[in-house]
Design a protein around this motif. Structure first.
Motif, PDB file in Angstrom:
ATOM      1  N   VAL A  95       0.841  -1.202   0.000  1.00 42.11           N
ATOM      2  CA  VAL A  95       0.000   0.000   0.000  1.00 42.11           C
ATOM      3  C   VAL A  95       0.876   1.251   0.000  1.00 42.11           C
ATOM      4  CG1 VAL A  95      -1.648   1.327   1.396  1.00 42.11           C
ATOM      5  CG2 VAL A  95      -1.994  -1.120   1.042  1.00 42.11           C
ATOM      6  N   ALA A  96       2.038   1.176   0.642  1.00 44.41           N
ATOM      7  CA  ALA A  96       2.959   2.315   0.684  1.00 44.41           C
ATOM      8  C   ALA A  96       3.633   2.551  -0.669  1.00 44.41           C
ATOM      9  CB  ALA A  96       4.015   2.097   1.760  1.00 44.41           C
ATOM     10  N   GLY A  97       3.479   1.598  -1.607  1.00 43.74           N
ATOM     11  CA  GLY A  97       4.023   1.810  -2.945  1.00 43.74           C
ATOM     12  C   GLY A  97       5.280   1.016  -3.254  1.00 43.74           C
ATOM     13  N   ASP A  98       5.704   0.136  -2.351  1.00 42.27           N
ATOM     14  CA  ASP A  98       6.896  -0.673  -2.613  1.00 42.27           C
ATOM     15  C   ASP A  98       6.623  -1.677  -3.721  1.00 42.27           C
ATOM     16  OD1 ASP A  98       8.074   0.661  -0.556  1.00 42.27           O
ATOM     17  OD2 ASP A  98       8.273  -1.066   0.782  1.00 42.27           O
ATOM     18  N   SER A  99       7.680  -1.994  -4.478  1.00 43.23           N
ATOM     19  CA  SER A  99       7.568  -3.056  -5.480  1.00 43.23           C
ATOM     20  C   SER A  99       7.623  -4.404  -4.769  1.00 43.23           C
ATOM     21  CB  SER A  99       8.702  -2.954  -6.495  1.00 43.23           C
ATOM     22  OG  SER A  99       9.930  -3.303  -5.889  1.00 43.23           O
ATOM     23  N   ASP A 100       7.291  -5.461  -5.499  1.00 41.93           N
ATOM     24  CA  ASP A 100       7.316  -6.803  -4.907  1.00 41.93           C
ATOM     25  C   ASP A 100       8.713  -7.131  -4.382  1.00 41.93           C
ATOM     26  OD1 ASP A 100       4.761  -6.785  -5.841  1.00 41.93           O
ATOM     27  OD2 ASP A 100       4.955  -8.559  -7.109  1.00 41.93           O
ATOM     28  N   GLU A 101       9.735  -6.797  -5.167  1.00 37.52           N
ATOM     29  CA  GLU A 101      11.114  -7.099  -4.755  1.00 37.52           C
ATOM     30  C   GLU A 101      11.515  -6.258  -3.546  1.00 37.52           C
ATOM     31  OE1 GLU A 101      14.414  -9.028  -4.225  1.00 37.52           O
ATOM     32  OE2 GLU A 101      12.861  -9.644  -5.639  1.00 37.52           O
ATOM     33  N   ASP A 102      11.051  -5.012  -3.483  1.00 33.25           N
ATOM     34  CA  ASP A 102      11.334  -4.165  -2.312  1.00 33.25           C
ATOM     35  C   ASP A 102      10.734  -4.769  -1.047  1.00 33.25           C
ATOM     36  OD1 ASP A 102      12.701  -2.319  -3.857  1.00 33.25           O
ATOM     37  OD2 ASP A 102      10.979  -0.972  -4.078  1.00 33.25           O
ATOM     38  N   VAL A 103       9.519  -5.301  -1.169  1.00 29.98           N
ATOM     39  CA  VAL A 103       8.858  -5.920  -0.013  1.00 29.98           C
ATOM     40  C   VAL A 103       9.632  -7.149   0.434  1.00 29.98           C
ATOM     41  CG1 VAL A 103       6.758  -7.069   0.802  1.00 29.98           C
ATOM     42  CG2 VAL A 103       6.586  -5.035  -0.647  1.00 29.98           C
ATOM     43  N   ARG A 104      10.006  -8.007  -0.539  1.00 30.99           N
ATOM     44  CA  ARG A 104      10.793  -9.206  -0.193  1.00 30.99           C
ATOM     45  C   ARG A 104      12.099  -8.813   0.485  1.00 30.99           C
ATOM     46  NH1 ARG A 104       9.655 -10.402  -5.386  1.00 30.99           N
ATOM     47  NH2 ARG A 104       7.793 -11.649  -5.613  1.00 30.99           N
ATOM     48  N   GLN A 105      12.782  -7.811  -0.080  1.00 31.12           N
ATOM     49  CA  GLN A 105      14.065  -7.393   0.480  1.00 31.12           C
ATOM     50  C   GLN A 105      13.885  -6.804   1.874  1.00 31.12           C
ATOM     51  OE1 GLN A 105      17.051  -8.116  -0.966  1.00 31.12           O
ATOM     52  NE2 GLN A 105      17.798  -7.492   1.039  1.00 31.12           N
ATOM     53  N   PHE A 106      12.806  -6.081   2.108  1.00 35.61           N
ATOM     54  CA  PHE A 106      12.535  -5.526   3.426  1.00 35.61           C
ATOM     55  C   PHE A 106      12.398  -6.642   4.459  1.00 35.61           C
ATOM     56  CE2 PHE A 106       9.620  -4.094   6.755  1.00 35.61           C
ATOM     57  CZ  PHE A 106      10.223  -2.917   7.153  1.00 35.61           C
ATOM     58  N   VAL A 107      11.652  -7.692   4.096  1.00 30.45           N
ATOM     59  CA  VAL A 107      11.454  -8.812   5.021  1.00 30.45           C
ATOM     60  C   VAL A 107      12.765  -9.575   5.222  1.00 30.45           C
ATOM     61  CG1 VAL A 107      10.184 -10.959   5.407  1.00 30.45           C
ATOM     62  CG2 VAL A 107       9.006  -8.974   4.449  1.00 30.45           C
ATOM     63  N   VAL A 108      13.537  -9.758   4.154  1.00 29.77           N
ATOM     64  CA  VAL A 108      14.827 -10.455   4.271  1.00 29.77           C
ATOM     65  C   VAL A 108      15.791  -9.646   5.131  1.00 29.77           C
ATOM     66  CG1 VAL A 108      16.890 -11.143   2.966  1.00 29.77           C
ATOM     67  CG2 VAL A 108      14.621 -11.795   2.148  1.00 29.77           C
ATOM     68  N   ASP A 109      15.808  -8.340   4.953  1.00 28.65           N
ATOM     69  CA  ASP A 109      16.683  -7.488   5.784  1.00 28.65           C
ATOM     70  C   ASP A 109      16.328  -7.607   7.255  1.00 28.65           C
ATOM     71  OD1 ASP A 109      18.003  -6.633   3.521  1.00 28.65           O
ATOM     72  OD2 ASP A 109      16.909  -4.722   3.387  1.00 28.65           O
ATOM     73  N   ARG A 110      15.066  -7.778   7.521  1.00 25.53           N
ATOM     74  CA  ARG A 110      14.588  -7.850   8.895  1.00 25.53           C
ATOM     75  C   ARG A 110      14.784  -9.230   9.526  1.00 25.53           C
ATOM     76  NH1 ARG A 110       8.705  -5.418  10.492  1.00 25.53           N
ATOM     77  NH2 ARG A 110       9.597  -3.825  11.807  1.00 25.53           N
ATOM     78  N   TYR A 111      14.563 -10.320   8.741  1.00 25.31           N
ATOM     79  CA  TYR A 111      14.556 -11.673   9.296  1.00 25.31           C
ATOM     80  C   TYR A 111      15.628 -12.600   8.724  1.00 25.31           C
ATOM     81  CZ  TYR A 111      10.076 -10.272  11.208  1.00 25.31           C
ATOM     82  OH  TYR A 111       9.091  -9.611  11.886  1.00 25.31           O
ATOM     83  N   GLY A 112      16.344 -12.157   7.705  1.00 22.72           N
ATOM     84  CA  GLY A 112      17.389 -12.985   7.124  1.00 22.72           C
ATOM     85  C   GLY A 112      16.886 -13.826   5.962  1.00 22.72           C
ATOM     86  N   GLU A 113      17.823 -14.445   5.245  1.00 22.95           N
ATOM     87  CA  GLU A 113      17.503 -15.247   4.060  1.00 22.95           C
ATOM     88  C   GLU A 113      16.609 -16.440   4.393  1.00 22.95           C
ATOM     89  OE1 GLU A 113      18.477 -15.328   0.656  1.00 22.95           O
ATOM     90  OE2 GLU A 113      19.245 -13.285   0.845  1.00 22.95           O
ATOM     91  N   TYR A 114      16.630 -16.888   5.636  1.00 22.62           N
ATOM     92  CA  TYR A 114      15.842 -18.059   6.032  1.00 22.62           C
ATOM     93  C   TYR A 114      14.355 -17.845   5.777  1.00 22.62           C
ATOM     94  CZ  TYR A 114      13.729 -21.674   8.906  1.00 22.62           C
ATOM     95  OH  TYR A 114      12.964 -22.727   9.333  1.00 22.62           O
ATOM     96  N   VAL A 115      13.904 -16.610   5.757  1.00 21.38           N
ATOM     97  CA  VAL A 115      12.481 -16.329   5.597  1.00 21.38           C
ATOM     98  C   VAL A 115      11.997 -16.653   4.176  1.00 21.38           C
ATOM     99  CG1 VAL A 115      12.578 -13.898   4.889  1.00 21.38           C
ATOM    100  CG2 VAL A 115      10.714 -14.670   6.338  1.00 21.38           C
ATOM    101  N   LEU A 116      12.909 -16.794   3.226  1.00 21.59           N
ATOM    102  CA  LEU A 116      12.521 -17.133   1.857  1.00 21.59           C
ATOM    103  C   LEU A 116      12.361 -18.641   1.721  1.00 21.59           C
ATOM    104  CD1 LEU A 116      14.963 -14.818  -0.131  1.00 21.59           C
ATOM    105  CD2 LEU A 116      12.548 -14.429   0.354  1.00 21.59           C
TER     106      LEU A 116
END
Length: 151
Positions: free
Chosen positions: A74-95
């Motif tokens: 909703v804030a306007g992030d792209s799909d990859e930006d959202v994935r990267q945000f979650v990975v930055d927060r929780y690490g690669e394990y979240v994928l």
């Protein structure tokens, strides 16, 4: 009569869709954004569950992550930006499907490499053993002498 119940149960199972944990209050009004959120959620691992996506998990943390994904979209992030945000927060394990990198190549390459090293070591040991004099009982002369001393 039991066959009728079985038939009804089979039809119900076939017609039921995949159960997802997304509750109606989490869904976005925009169907395009909601579909993007579902696609991203299907790729993210629930950190509480065993190899289950956050889209399928009922855990509180999975719900928080689903809401976070929707907030970022909703804030306007792209799909990859959202994935990267979650990975930055929780690490690669979240994928659920980790990205190809030097670490993942090392992880996936280590097992076959160790298998090859083990097979080569067995082959060399077998050649060394066959190169030694082996009697009809399968013992080398040294092993036969050591066995005779024990008797």
């Amino acid at each position: 009569m039991t066959w009728l119940r079985s038939l009804v149960l089979a039809c119900a199972l076939l017609l039921s869709g995949v159960a997802v944990a997304v509750s109606p209050d989490e869904m976005l009004a925009d169907p395009v954004l909601e579909q993007r959120a579902r696609n991203i959620s299907a790729e993210l691992r629930c950190l509480v569950c065993q190899n289950q996506s956050i889209d399928d998990s009922d855990a509180d943390l999975a719900r928080d992550l689903r809401l976070l994904v929707r907030e970022r979209l909703v804030a306007g992030d792209s799909d990859e930006d959202v994935r990267q945000f979650v990975v930055d927060r929780y690490g690669e394990y979240v994928l659920l499907n980790p990205r190809v990198s030097a670490q993942t190549l090392l992880l996936w390459g280590a097992a076959p490499a160790l298998l090859v090293v083990g097979l080569v070591a067995l082959w060399l040991a077998g050649r060394r053993r066959s190169a030694a004099e082996v009697g009809s009982d399968g013992l080398t002369a040294e092993e036969r002498a050591a066995l005779d001393e024990l008797k």
